[in-house]
Design a protein around this motif. Sequence first.
Motif, short mmCIF file in Angstrom:
data_model
loop_
_atom_site.label_atom_id
_atom_site.label_comp_id
_atom_site.label_asym_id
_atom_site.label_seq_id
_atom_site.Cartn_x
_atom_site.Cartn_y
_atom_site.Cartn_z
N GLY A 157 44.68 33.94 54.43
CA GLY A 157 43.69 32.61 54.64
C GLY A 157 42.13 32.04 55.07
N PRO A 158 42.09 31.67 55.40
CA PRO A 158 40.68 31.11 55.84
C PRO A 158 39.76 31.53 56.83
CG PRO A 158 41.74 28.95 56.12
CD PRO A 158 43.15 29.99 55.84
N ASP A 159 40.69 32.42 57.00
CA ASP A 159 39.27 33.45 58.45
C ASP A 159 39.69 34.06 58.33
OD1 ASP A 159 38.80 30.15 60.00
OD2 ASP A 159 41.27 30.35 60.42
N ARG A 160 40.32 35.02 57.79
CA ARG A 160 40.23 36.43 57.44
C ARG A 160 40.14 36.99 55.69
NH1 ARG A 160 42.81 40.07 59.94
NH2 ARG A 160 43.17 38.77 61.71
N HIS A 161 39.50 37.96 55.33
CA HIS A 161 39.38 38.70 54.42
C HIS A 161 39.35 39.88 54.45
CE1 HIS A 161 37.41 38.56 50.75
NE2 HIS A 161 36.48 40.09 51.03
N THR A 162 40.87 40.15 54.15
CA THR A 162 40.35 41.77 53.80
C THR A 162 40.04 42.30 52.41
OG1 THR A 162 43.28 41.96 54.70
CG2 THR A 162 42.44 43.65 53.40
N PRO A 163 39.33 43.61 53.49
CA PRO A 163 38.49 44.07 51.91
C PRO A 163 39.02 44.52 50.51
CG PRO A 163 37.35 44.64 53.80
CD PRO A 163 38.36 43.56 54.14
N VAL A 164 38.96 44.29 49.57
CA VAL A 164 39.52 45.27 48.26
C VAL A 164 39.01 45.97 47.46
CG1 VAL A 164 41.10 44.92 46.16
CG2 VAL A 164 41.56 43.04 48.22
N ALA A 165 39.44 46.94 47.21
CA ALA A 165 38.43 47.75 46.48
C ALA A 165 39.63 48.32 45.47
CB ALA A 165 37.89 49.62 47.46
N MET A 166 39.14 48.45 44.35
CA MET A 166 39.89 48.79 42.36
C MET A 166 39.10 50.17 42.54
SD MET A 166 40.52 45.24 41.06
CE MET A 166 40.95 46.10 39.00
N ALA A 167 40.36 50.46 41.82
CA ALA A 167 39.44 52.04 41.14
C ALA A 167 39.76 51.52 39.56
CB ALA A 167 40.38 53.20 41.45
N VAL A 168 38.73 51.78 38.38
CA VAL A 168 38.93 51.23 37.50
C VAL A 168 38.60 51.99 36.22
CG1 VAL A 168 38.27 48.84 38.09
CG2 VAL A 168 36.19 50.35 37.26
N SER A 169 38.75 51.74 34.95
CA SER A 169 38.34 52.71 34.26
C SER A 169 38.24 51.43 32.26
CB SER A 169 39.14 53.87 33.52
OG SER A 169 40.31 53.24 33.24
N GLY A 170 39.05 51.00 32.71
CA GLY A 170 39.08 50.22 31.17
C GLY A 170 38.37 48.86 31.20
N PRO A 171 37.64 48.45 30.12
CA PRO A 171 36.89 47.05 30.03
C PRO A 171 37.29 45.71 31.25
CG PRO A 171 37.52 47.07 28.10
CD PRO A 171 37.64 48.92 28.76
N LYS A 172 39.03 45.82 31.20
CA LYS A 172 38.99 44.70 31.54
C LYS A 172 39.66 45.05 32.95
CE LYS A 172 42.40 44.26 27.39
NZ LYS A 172 43.88 43.42 26.86
N ALA A 173 39.69 46.29 33.83
CA ALA A 173 40.12 46.32 34.38
C ALA A 173 38.72 46.61 35.67
CB ALA A 173 40.42 48.25 34.86
N ARG A 174 37.40 46.57 34.80
CA ARG A 174 36.74 46.60 35.14
C ARG A 174 36.10 45.19 35.38
NH1 ARG A 174 35.30 50.58 31.16
NH2 ARG A 174 33.62 48.99 30.31
N ALA A 175 36.45 44.17 34.32
CA ALA A 175 35.91 42.45 34.66
C ALA A 175 37.06 42.05 35.43
CB ALA A 175 35.98 41.77 32.90
N LEU A 176 38.20 42.77 36.05
CA LEU A 176 39.13 41.81 36.81
C LEU A 176 38.23 42.35 38.07
CD1 LEU A 176 41.50 40.60 37.86
CD2 LEU A 176 42.74 43.06 37.66
N ALA A 177 37.88 43.56 38.75
CA ALA A 177 36.93 44.14 39.73
C ALA A 177 35.65 43.15 39.84
CB ALA A 177 36.62 45.58 39.61
N VAL A 178 35.09 42.98 39.12
CA VAL A 178 34.36 42.36 39.28
C VAL A 178 34.75 40.85 40.02
CG1 VAL A 178 31.94 41.10 37.99
CG2 VAL A 178 32.78 43.24 37.64
N ASP A 179 35.30 40.40 39.23
CA ASP A 179 35.95 38.95 39.06
C ASP A 179 35.94 39.10 41.23
OD1 ASP A 179 36.90 36.24 39.03
OD2 ASP A 179 39.02 36.57 38.60
N VAL A 180 37.39 39.60 40.95
CA VAL A 180 37.88 40.18 43.44
C VAL A 180 38.31 40.96 43.88
CG1 VAL A 180 40.60 39.30 41.78
CG2 VAL A 180 40.35 40.98 42.36
N ALA A 181 37.28 41.72 43.05
CA ALA A 181 37.26 43.07 44.71
C ALA A 181 36.14 42.75 45.27
CB ALA A 181 36.96 44.25 43.86
#
Length: 267
Positions: free
Chosen positions: A136-160
Amino acid sequence: MTRPFRFGVVAPLTTDLPTWLARVRRIADSGYSTLLMPDVPQWQPAPGPTLATAAALTDLRVGTWVYASPLRPAWMTAWEAHSLSVLTDGRFEMGIATGRPGIEDELRRLGLPAVPPSERLAQVRETVTALRDLDGPDRHTPVAMAVSGPKARALAVDVADTVTFALHDVPRAEVARLARDSRAVRDLELALHVPVVGDTVAPFMAHPATDPAALHAMDSLAVLPDDPAAAAEEIQRRREEIGFSYFVFGADVADAFAPVVAELAGH
């Protein structure tokens, strides 16, 4: 922006409980930021209750390093992550990725569908989306992503919030380029997963067949020297030259690297 250093320890419960609890207390007393648990079914207790135990015992942050997205429905992973964030009063960090190499065989053994990498990556996005809805609006659980390929890296930049590169056998210069490219898009925290210290491979952090000599020869960022003074110097170099500020070690070197943490954490 130069981020202050912080340090995490991958510390699965592989001993009797009192020994593990004593290790958790030492890790906390040494100034480490985060106690981390791998996601390996049947090798150890499940991450959720184990991390909740550690968080109740100390003031450490706790996190998964990392959830394998195909092992659970996305809503279930998100629900557990949100619950840990609530129960630890915001000290939980959700690490997530598509799973270790060879996870397809593990999925089949567990009776789960061996979905292709593209679907596993879609599960990561779905999990983070569900987590944000639960927070919800009052909490932000940090997200860490382990990535290798370009699609995973792009997703991490978007959401992590934090990204680590699962590229142990890739030379330093190439990982440095990928790190700089990611931070050029958004100010992510760059984490460095260090499975090899000296000539020793940390359990649960790399394949048992990992060749330390080969990693040393290619100047891999997956390696640090076992001398604490030399390690501290190299850690500072990696932040200055590349931007890595969060370093994750195996539990077996936590005591030996305590002086490094005492010198650098928070600076």
